[in-house]
Structure formats: structure tokens, C-alpha cells
Scaffold this active site. Sequence first.
Site, PDB file in Angstrom:
ATOM      1  N   GLU A  38       1.070  -1.275   0.442  1.00 47.55           N
ATOM      2  CA  GLU A  38      -0.121  -0.298  -0.073  1.00 47.55           C
ATOM      3  C   GLU A  38       1.229   0.919  -0.331  1.00 47.55           C
ATOM      4  O   GLU A  38       2.117   1.246   0.402  1.00 47.55           O
ATOM      5  CB  GLU A  38      -1.140   0.039   1.284  1.00 47.55           C
ATOM      6  CG  GLU A  38      -1.934   0.851   1.093  1.00 47.55           C
ATOM      7  CD  GLU A  38      -3.164   1.352   2.681  1.00 47.55           C
ATOM      8  OE1 GLU A  38      -3.457   1.983   2.564  1.00 47.55           O
ATOM      9  OE2 GLU A  38      -1.963   0.296   3.333  1.00 47.55           O
ATOM     10  N   LYS A 109      -9.754   1.715  -2.982  1.00 48.82           N
ATOM     11  CA  LYS A 109      -9.648   1.164  -1.345  1.00 48.82           C
ATOM     12  C   LYS A 109     -10.989   1.605  -0.813  1.00 48.82           C
ATOM     13  O   LYS A 109     -11.646   2.645  -1.471  1.00 48.82           O
ATOM     14  CB  LYS A 109      -8.354   1.985  -0.290  1.00 48.82           C
ATOM     15  CG  LYS A 109      -8.555   1.436   1.022  1.00 48.82           C
ATOM     16  CD  LYS A 109      -7.540   1.928   1.316  1.00 48.82           C
ATOM     17  CE  LYS A 109      -7.198   1.300   3.060  1.00 48.82           C
ATOM     18  NZ  LYS A 109      -6.390   1.805   4.160  1.00 48.82           N
ATOM     19  N   CYS A 151      -5.182  -3.480   2.699  1.00 51.94           N
ATOM     20  CA  CYS A 151      -4.971  -3.425   4.155  1.00 51.94           C
ATOM     21  C   CYS A 151      -6.418  -3.288   5.028  1.00 51.94           C
ATOM     22  O   CYS A 151      -6.489  -4.371   5.657  1.00 51.94           O
ATOM     23  CB  CYS A 151      -4.414  -1.820   4.215  1.00 51.94           C
ATOM     24  SG  CYS A 151      -3.295  -1.560   5.691  1.00 51.94           S
TER      25      CYS A 151
END
Length: 270
Positions: A38, A109, A151
Site C-alpha cells: 500500500e 480502497k 490493508c
Amino acid sequence: MTAVQLSSRETPEQNLERVEHWLQQLPSQRPQLVVLPEAFSCFGAGDRAQLAMAEPDNDGPVQKRLAQLAKHYGVYLIGGTIPLQAGERFAAASLAYDPQGQRIGRYDKIHLFDVDVADNTRRYRESKWTKPGGSIVTIDCGFAVVGMAVCYDVRFPELFKALRQAGADIIALPSAYTQVTGAAHWHTLVRARAIEQQVYVVAPGQVGEHANGRKTYGHSLIVDPWGEIQAERAQGEGVISAPFERARLAEIRQQMPVAEQSRLKVALTQ
């Protein structure tokens, strides 16, 4: 399958040099899927700097360099996340390129890290700078279908179930876990998602202390559909690799057909 663990610096130029250095260390087996962490291009710079560095979609030096690297090394390359322009905020976009250097996927995301952590940063509010995505994304790499997540998404199993329903054999999970939350939950969460959805998970991380003061956990992982860790790098930059075994995936799914037995389905948005 390969995960690249980085300790990203402030500027994209520095970080792209590190990416290429590690791509030069790839094993010779092909086809090859490579996943970067990330915010690989500018994690050390901080959120405000990432906003200033945000590129237009399908244009900009980081995107062009990712395409060149995928083509040069002949790999499917998932560029962790980079900031792309999204109005007053940026999108944390995970971009996938094929071995010809063509972009074949973009995942923004969805779940943003708005939490309080007992570390030196203490208060994390990603939503101040980042615009969340709203769609699940899979890409076809020929040898496997890859689902894309990032994540904090790992704490939301419904996303992983939706990716399995969409055909995922592998889930790419570029991350930058904090040292505190990583030590507490990282291995458990990654292994749980792999076991639940019977997928390989390729989870590269950021590692070390960065120029913005954040400390990241490292421990990049490749986990198989039985939840067994196939490769791990605890500390320091580097690459880890493990084979994608289609027969093992099929055997696990045949012996324990949880996807077919599930009585609750997730609505897909693509």
C-alpha cells in the site's frame, strides 16, 4: 506469486528505484504475479503530500513507470496503491498491469482507516484525505482470477466473500499495517480470510519507521487456501515468493465445499 516488502521513502522516484531493484530479484518461474505494498510510491511523505502528488487517472509518471516495469519484467504487476485525483481528496487506487504493460484493473480502497491506535501517531483519519471506493474488482491473469483489496479491508470479511463469489482464486492485499495492530491481528486476519474463502492471499507490507513518523509492521505474507503460510518476510525490504497450485486449490474446495454450502450471499457491485 511474489510480494515485495518496502520501507517507502518520501518521493516516488526513490521508491520506484527500490521497486525495480527488487523486481530484478524475481524468481524465474512464470507466469508471475507481483504485488507491491500500500502507498508504495509515497508512504513516507504523509497524507497532505500524497494529495499534492495525486495523478490524473491513466496519466502521470508513476502510472507510466508501473506499465513499463510490468512490460519489461514480463509480469502481472499490482501497484499497491497510489494516490489518484478524486476532487478535494485522492483515491487510494490499486492498479493492475499485464505483461504487455496494459492496465487491466483499478480498485479504490473501500474501507478507510479511521481509528485510534496506542502508538506514536495515535489518531488515524484516512477519510480526511482519501475518497473511498465502492466497487469490488477482480482481474483475469490467465492462470488465475485475482481479487483486489487493500490493508484495512482485511477486517471486513464480506468483501472477501464477494470476491470469492466473483471468481477469485487469489486475493492481493497490499498493506501498511501499524506495528501495534499488526502484532495483535495481522497473521490471524490474513490467514482467516484465506481459510474462509479458500483462496491464496498475497499480502505485501510496508516495514520500519518512515519519514512521516509512522511505524509499520512488515511481515509480508503469502498464505494458501488452507491457511498455511507459504512465505513470510518479517523485517527489512525484500521479496517473498510461492507457487500458485491450481490442483491444491481445487482439492481444498472439493473436499470442503463451503462456497456451495453458504446460505447467505453477498450482493456484488462491480
